[in-house]
Design a protein around this motif. Structure first.
Motif, short mmCIF file in Angstrom:
data_model
loop_
_atom_site.label_atom_id
_atom_site.label_comp_id
_atom_site.label_asym_id
_atom_site.label_seq_id
_atom_site.Cartn_x
_atom_site.Cartn_y
_atom_site.Cartn_z
N ARG A 277 -7.59 3.10 10.25
CA ARG A 277 -6.81 3.19 8.87
C ARG A 277 -7.58 3.52 7.78
NH1 ARG A 277 -1.37 -0.17 7.61
NH2 ARG A 277 -1.92 1.07 5.64
N ALA A 278 -8.55 2.61 7.47
CA ALA A 278 -9.69 2.90 6.40
C ALA A 278 -10.38 4.16 6.56
CB ALA A 278 -10.62 1.72 6.29
N LEU B 298 -9.23 6.93 8.15
CA LEU B 298 -8.14 8.10 7.62
C LEU B 298 -7.69 8.08 6.04
CD1 LEU B 298 -5.67 7.75 10.61
CD2 LEU B 298 -7.36 9.64 10.06
N GLN B 299 -7.62 6.97 5.59
CA GLN B 299 -7.21 6.89 4.11
C GLN B 299 -8.34 7.21 3.35
OE1 GLN B 299 -4.21 3.15 5.07
NE2 GLN B 299 -5.79 2.82 3.81
N LEU B 300 -9.61 6.68 3.61
CA LEU B 300 -10.77 7.01 2.73
C LEU B 300 -11.21 8.61 2.74
CD1 LEU B 300 -13.14 3.89 3.06
CD2 LEU B 300 -11.82 4.80 0.88
N LEU C 74 -8.96 11.04 3.21
CA LEU C 74 -7.94 11.80 2.64
C LEU C 74 -8.36 11.48 1.17
CD1 LEU C 74 -4.76 11.03 4.45
CD2 LEU C 74 -5.79 13.03 4.45
N VAL C 75 -8.64 10.36 0.50
CA VAL C 75 -8.86 10.21 -0.78
C VAL C 75 -10.16 11.13 -1.13
CG1 VAL C 75 -9.91 8.58 -2.45
CG2 VAL C 75 -7.78 7.85 -0.72
N VAL D 50 1.43 0.77 -4.32
CA VAL D 50 1.01 0.29 -2.97
C VAL D 50 0.63 -1.20 -3.04
CG1 VAL D 50 -0.76 0.49 -1.06
CG2 VAL D 50 0.23 2.76 -2.17
N THR E 287 2.34 -4.20 -0.94
CA THR E 287 1.57 -5.05 -0.14
C THR E 287 1.68 -6.32 -0.56
OG1 THR E 287 -0.01 -2.96 0.14
CG2 THR E 287 -0.70 -5.25 0.81
#
Length: 271
Positions: free
Chosen positions: A43-44, A46-48, A50-51, A75, A79
């Protein structure tokens, strides 16, 4: 050759090996987090990724910067709210359908409360660091600083809120005794849960006390990897640590106060 992290096959190999090490250690230790470690890193990535793709476009305008900061706060609130109430696999997760419906409402209210606590810690810190001129008033500088402070406030809110509810449940007899002695409900709850705010600040205090001796935190390392000099790195890290300590202290105190006022509580399972 630059001093930054090499993006390419070496990075991919290092990430795979580190994830495998974490998963193997978790499996051998029976922590039950082997799969969670792998999915968390995935997830990290993918998220980073995209960021990294959208961040440069966003920070070119103030509207984009503000929108990104608001997204981070939302977010963080969701969380933290889930952590405080124990939703999604946390301790005490309900099994009955009726309880799950109640759980969603409780988690939603907890998210609002957590968001209020996070903002209470983050807003004054950003006002100080931007108003003083210590951080340039530009999106590319505001977003990373805001992200660090929001993340710290989120952690303190989660720890303080969850621990406060745990203490209130475990020491309910003391709460009842305080009421019997004539204390108001808010004061009776605070008598039991106030120390949890200090407990939530232990990681921030330890990091601040030992910086440079035990750890070289992210802001320091980031400036060095970005070819900044050690003085710049130390100045950036000092600003981040002071801001984190202020934001986390305010956030922890606010969430404990909101617990004492009954604004957040764990759902009661349906019978």
């Amino acid at each position: 050759m630059g001093s930054g992290v090499v993006v390419g096959p070496p990075l991919a190999v290092a990430l795979v090996v580190l994830v495998a090490l974490a998963a193997a250690a978790a499996a051998l230790g029976g922590t039950g987090t082997a799969w969670s470690s792998a999915t968390a890193v995935a997830r990290a990535v993918l998220q980073l990724g995209l960021v990294a793709l959208v961040l440069l476009a966003l920070v070119r305008s103030w509207w984009g910067t503000v929108a990104f900061v608001v997204l981070m706060v939302l977010v963080a609130a969701v969380t933290s709210g889930r952590r405080i109430t124990g939703a999604r696999g946390g301790p005490g997760r309900p099994g009955a359908a009726g309880t799950r419906r109640r759980w969603g409402g409780a988690a939603g209210r907890a998210g609002l409360v957590a968001g209020a606590a996070i903002l209470a810690g983050v807003v004054p810190v950003l006002v100080v660091v931007l108003g003083s001129g210590a951080v340039p008033f530009a999106g590319i500088a505001v977003v990373p600083v805001a992200g660090i402070v929001i993340g710290g406030a989120m952690t303190a809110t989660s720890l303080a809120g969850r621990r406060a509810l745990d203490e209130l449940g475990a020491r309910h007899g003391e709460y009842e005794a305080a009421l019997a002695l004539g204390l108001l409900p808010r004061d009776a709850v605070l008598l039991v849960v106030r120390p949890t705010a200090g407990q939530a600040l232990v990681p921030a205090l330890d990091q601040t006390r030992t910086v440079g001796l035990v750890t070289l935190p992210g802001a320091f390392v980031g400036v060095l990897l970005g070819s900044g000099d050690p003085v710049q790195a130390a100045a950036a890290q000092l600003l981040v640590l002071a801001g984190l300590l202020a934001a986390e202290t305010v956030a922890a105190l606010v969430v404990v106060e909101l617990v004492a006022r009954g604004r957040i509580r764990r759902p009661v399972p349906a019978r």
